[in-house]
Design a protein around this motif. Sequence first.
Motif, PDB file in Angstrom:
ATOM      1  N   PRO A 159      44.907  51.578  55.916  1.00  9.87           N
ATOM      2  CA  PRO A 159      45.310  50.174  56.126  1.00  9.87           C
ATOM      3  C   PRO A 159      45.932  49.561  54.876  1.00  9.87           C
ATOM      4  N   GLY A 160      46.903  48.715  55.079  1.00  8.53           N
ATOM      5  CA  GLY A 160      47.490  47.999  53.946  1.00  8.53           C
ATOM      6  C   GLY A 160      46.543  46.920  53.441  1.00  8.53           C
ATOM      7  N   HIS A 161      46.771  46.483  52.215  1.00  6.76           N
ATOM      8  CA  HIS A 161      45.876  45.486  51.609  1.00  6.76           C
ATOM      9  C   HIS A 161      46.617  44.181  51.341  1.00  6.76           C
ATOM     10  N   PHE A 162      47.695  43.953  52.058  1.00  3.04           N
ATOM     11  CA  PHE A 162      48.611  42.877  51.658  1.00  3.04           C
ATOM     12  C   PHE A 162      48.186  41.485  52.110  1.00  3.04           C
ATOM     13  N   SER A 163      47.185  41.409  52.980  1.00  2.00           N
ATOM     14  CA  SER A 163      46.662  40.090  53.366  1.00  2.00           C
ATOM     15  C   SER A 163      45.419  39.727  52.562  1.00  2.00           C
ATOM     16  N   SER A 164      45.105  40.529  51.561  1.00  2.00           N
ATOM     17  CA  SER A 164      43.887  40.309  50.786  1.00  2.00           C
ATOM     18  C   SER A 164      44.105  39.236  49.711  1.00  2.00           C
ATOM     19  N   HIS A 165      43.015  38.891  49.046  1.00  2.00           N
ATOM     20  CA  HIS A 165      43.050  37.841  48.030  1.00  2.00           C
ATOM     21  C   HIS A 165      42.398  38.327  46.741  1.00  2.00           C
ATOM     22  N   ILE A 166      42.670  37.612  45.681  1.00  2.00           N
ATOM     23  CA  ILE A 166      42.124  37.972  44.368  1.00  2.00           C
ATOM     24  C   ILE A 166      41.537  36.721  43.722  1.00  2.00           C
ATOM     25  N   LEU A 167      40.393  36.897  43.105  1.00  2.00           N
ATOM     26  CA  LEU A 167      39.818  35.853  42.254  1.00  2.00           C
ATOM     27  C   LEU A 167      39.865  36.335  40.813  1.00  2.00           C
ATOM     28  N   PHE A 168      40.036  35.423  39.901  1.00  2.00           N
ATOM     29  CA  PHE A 168      39.869  35.762  38.492  1.00  2.00           C
ATOM     30  C   PHE A 168      39.370  34.529  37.754  1.00  2.00           C
ATOM     31  N   VAL A 169      38.886  34.749  36.554  1.00  2.00           N
ATOM     32  CA  VAL A 169      38.357  33.646  35.760  1.00  2.00           C
ATOM     33  C   VAL A 169      39.371  33.271  34.684  1.00  2.00           C
ATOM     34  N   GLN A 170      39.712  32.021  34.650  1.00  2.00           N
ATOM     35  CA  GLN A 170      40.613  31.535  33.598  1.00  2.00           C
ATOM     36  C   GLN A 170      39.813  30.707  32.608  1.00  2.00           C
ATOM     37  N   GLN A 171      39.875  31.117  31.366  1.00  2.00           N
ATOM     38  CA  GLN A 171      39.194  30.388  30.298  1.00  2.00           C
ATOM     39  C   GLN A 171      40.206  29.454  29.666  1.00  2.00           C
ATOM     40  N   GLN A 172      39.860  28.172  29.619  1.00  2.00           N
ATOM     41  CA  GLN A 172      40.818  27.188  29.103  1.00  2.00           C
ATOM     42  C   GLN A 172      40.056  26.102  28.372  1.00  2.00           C
ATOM     43  N   HIS A 173      40.401  25.896  27.113  1.00  2.00           N
ATOM     44  CA  HIS A 173      39.743  24.869  26.303  1.00  2.00           C
ATOM     45  C   HIS A 173      38.217  25.025  26.358  1.00  2.00           C
ATOM     46  N   ASN A 174      37.745  26.236  26.206  1.00  2.00           N
ATOM     47  CA  ASN A 174      36.304  26.527  26.218  1.00  2.00           C
ATOM     48  C   ASN A 174      35.616  26.208  27.533  1.00  2.00           C
ATOM     49  N   ARG A 175      36.365  26.054  28.587  1.00  2.00           N
ATOM     50  CA  ARG A 175      35.778  25.881  29.911  1.00  2.00           C
ATOM     51  C   ARG A 175      36.328  26.982  30.814  1.00  2.00           C
ATOM     52  N   GLN A 389      42.508  43.329  30.420  1.00  2.00           N
ATOM     53  CA  GLN A 389      42.620  43.883  29.065  1.00  2.00           C
ATOM     54  C   GLN A 389      42.910  42.759  28.091  1.00  2.00           C
ATOM     55  N   GLU A 390      42.211  42.798  26.967  1.00  2.00           N
ATOM     56  CA  GLU A 390      42.412  41.769  25.947  1.00  2.00           C
ATOM     57  C   GLU A 390      43.348  42.300  24.882  1.00  2.00           C
ATOM     58  N   ILE A 391      44.414  41.568  24.656  1.00  2.00           N
ATOM     59  CA  ILE A 391      45.366  41.933  23.608  1.00  2.00           C
ATOM     60  C   ILE A 391      45.623  40.681  22.775  1.00  2.00           C
ATOM     61  N   ASN A 392      45.443  40.800  21.478  1.00  2.00           N
ATOM     62  CA  ASN A 392      45.625  39.678  20.562  1.00  2.00           C
ATOM     63  C   ASN A 392      44.825  38.443  20.987  1.00  2.00           C
ATOM     64  N   GLY A 393      43.603  38.689  21.410  1.00  2.00           N
ATOM     65  CA  GLY A 393      42.713  37.581  21.710  1.00  2.00           C
ATOM     66  C   GLY A 393      42.896  36.944  23.068  1.00  2.00           C
ATOM     67  N   LEU A 394      43.837  37.431  23.857  1.00  2.00           N
ATOM     68  CA  LEU A 394      44.081  36.849  25.181  1.00  2.00           C
ATOM     69  C   LEU A 394      43.890  37.933  26.240  1.00  2.00           C
ATOM     70  N   LYS A 395      43.103  37.597  27.277  1.00  2.00           N
ATOM     71  CA  LYS A 395      42.858  38.573  28.342  1.00  2.00           C
ATOM     72  C   LYS A 395      43.893  38.388  29.455  1.00  2.00           C
ATOM     73  N   ARG A 396      44.231  39.508  30.090  1.00  2.00           N
ATOM     74  CA  ARG A 396      45.204  39.465  31.166  1.00  2.00           C
ATOM     75  C   ARG A 396      44.790  40.458  32.237  1.00  2.00           C
ATOM     76  N   VAL A 397      45.062  40.131  33.490  1.00  2.00           N
ATOM     77  CA  VAL A 397      44.673  41.007  34.593  1.00  2.00           C
ATOM     78  C   VAL A 397      45.851  41.903  34.977  1.00  2.00           C
ATOM     79  N   ALA A 413      51.309  35.664  31.162  1.00  2.00           N
ATOM     80  CA  ALA A 413      51.026  36.120  29.800  1.00  2.00           C
ATOM     81  C   ALA A 413      50.343  35.047  28.962  1.00  2.00           C
ATOM     82  N   HIS A 414      50.552  33.774  29.288  1.00  2.00           N
ATOM     83  CA  HIS A 414      50.063  32.713  28.402  1.00  2.00           C
ATOM     84  C   HIS A 414      48.676  32.204  28.771  1.00  2.00           C
ATOM     85  N   ILE A 415      48.081  32.711  29.860  1.00  2.00           N
ATOM     86  CA  ILE A 415      46.740  32.232  30.216  1.00  2.00           C
ATOM     87  C   ILE A 415      45.708  33.310  29.925  1.00  2.00           C
ATOM     88  N   ASP A 416      44.459  32.889  29.683  1.00  3.04           N
ATOM     89  CA  ASP A 416      43.367  33.821  29.430  1.00  3.04           C
ATOM     90  C   ASP A 416      42.703  34.124  30.778  1.00  3.04           C
TER      91      ASP A 416
END
Lengths: 425, 197
Positions: A159-175, A389-397, A413-416
Amino acid sequence: MIKKTLPFTLLLSLLITITAGNAVEFDIYQSGHKPLRMAWNLDTNSTQTGAQEKIINHTFKDDLESSESFTLLDPMSFIGRLGQGNTIDYADWRIIGTDIIVQCHIDQLATPPIANIIIHDPFQQKELIRYTLTQLPIDPRRLAHAIANSVYEKIIGIPGHFSSHILFVQQQHNRANLIFMDQDGHNQQIAASNFELILSPDWSSDGRHVAINSYIAGQSRLEQLDLSTGRMSKFAGYKGLNSTPEYSPDGRYIAAALSHTGNVEIHIFDTQTNQWRQFTHQPGIDTSPTWSPDGKSIAFVSNRSGNPHIYIQEINSNTAKRITRATNYNTSPAWSPRGDRIAIITKKGWEYALATIKTDGSDIRYLVTGTGIESPSWSPNGQMLLYSQEINGLKRVYRIPNWGGNPHPITAAHIDASDPAWSKN
Amino acid sequence: MLQKYKLIISIVSVIGLLAFSGCAKKDVVGSNNEGNHTTAASGQHTGTHEVNGLNDGNGHAIANTIDSTVDGSMDATDNSAAASIVILPSAPAIYFAFDSYVIDGASATTLQAYAAWLKADGNRTMNIEGHCDQRGSREYNLALGQQRAEAVKSFLMAEGVASNSISTISYGEEKPACVGTGEACWAQNRRAALSAH
């Protein structure tokens, strides 16, 4: 179902050893996988054709190409018309290396829309299948995902996975904010915001709930978020650690690592009775549980042998079996929904790596190496993996096929961005 | 200036009493192979360890002042005469080896001073935050940080501190004291941060 017996199924392991000066020697799993070259044609009878047809075409193309199992040919290179009324000269299409031809006609005047699909194999010189999809969504993006799921499954057999969803955590201003999006990055929304920390989100199998490890005012807790109402309910707030929640495949139980006994152990929460039971009883660390797809076993990390290794324990057993041997650092297990492999974070020389192993620990395949590699999460069909993966202090999915290849970033690229969690369907 | 000098003398006296009362009782805590709790190597504590845990009441470390006056280890826990004037140690954290939650001898000395301070007043409390360096997985580090905090808690309880006056939490690698790479930085992050009230 038809299954295309092209290079896709011939996964070969090729160990590439690169040695440069005193650099660490490493080998990355490579397969003989090559994407199938697809000629795709879409006709619709929509009265507002232009914009909608464009969205459907782009979404379908992005879906199939993101799977890295297909490359869609540029329509400018087509050497014949592919409307469903046209005759197809298979020899011509073979000349330009077309592995598969898909003709799709969408009746958007029907409510709900209907799609008639014909799939051809120029090399076998025949029509492989024709079928009709009914009850399609009206929204063009969701409609395209549904067609992509179907075409992918008819050709690949999964089965294809194209109707699926993704969650991730964004760290911004210590929140920390929990971000929801479609698997292709569209439709981004904030699902929960303004936490001190959010870690290890996990989807229930029905996609309605998310379990998270949150930190509020210096206290860790486990909470379930109802995605439809936004309601958050705490189900663990014990002293010390409340971490790594993971739903059982049937959605009834949540395994997690708690420390209220004075030691980090895995416990299992029954969402029907609201009762916890202790699952592991060993001195030392037991954490990061992941369920087998049949719900009968849990793989987890334990340092009971002195270093972190992956163990498997049946749900009604008190005995765990260690499955990793090679290196002295193996963590973050994620059991593939297909059941055959477990993704782990392990060490490779001086670096950390995302790898997969069979459930007996054999046949390790290193997919990515580097520093700061974390949080593997499988696509619902077990074909792709997310990780951060964290590169130069910033994580990216990033997203990578389970057979290796080039990682593809799915967050800006600009969000954690960290802690990716792919929905279960 | 004279008052400050007197204060230092009185602190030195307290430390002297503590120091001569015996060797460190325990270097408990931690686990290694098969998860068994083991005893870390217990070494002779120098005066530096004790004074690192003290300040002059104005928040200034007085390590150099009393370094040479203390010879041997201390046991702050069973000196009832000093209990009423036990001073809050100033060491904000103890540190660990990579992937370890074994408390070493120097840390044990610091924790004994904290235990004495906590026991001097039943209303005093301590929060212990377990932290890790950035290497390895975040989830495992969360557990490792918790084990570090629990190791400190177990040590303090073994020294007679009441369980309900101690709280623990782990932040794993999420709140580094030093942002960067390299052992000098990582070593600062593998810590249990001690916050006493």
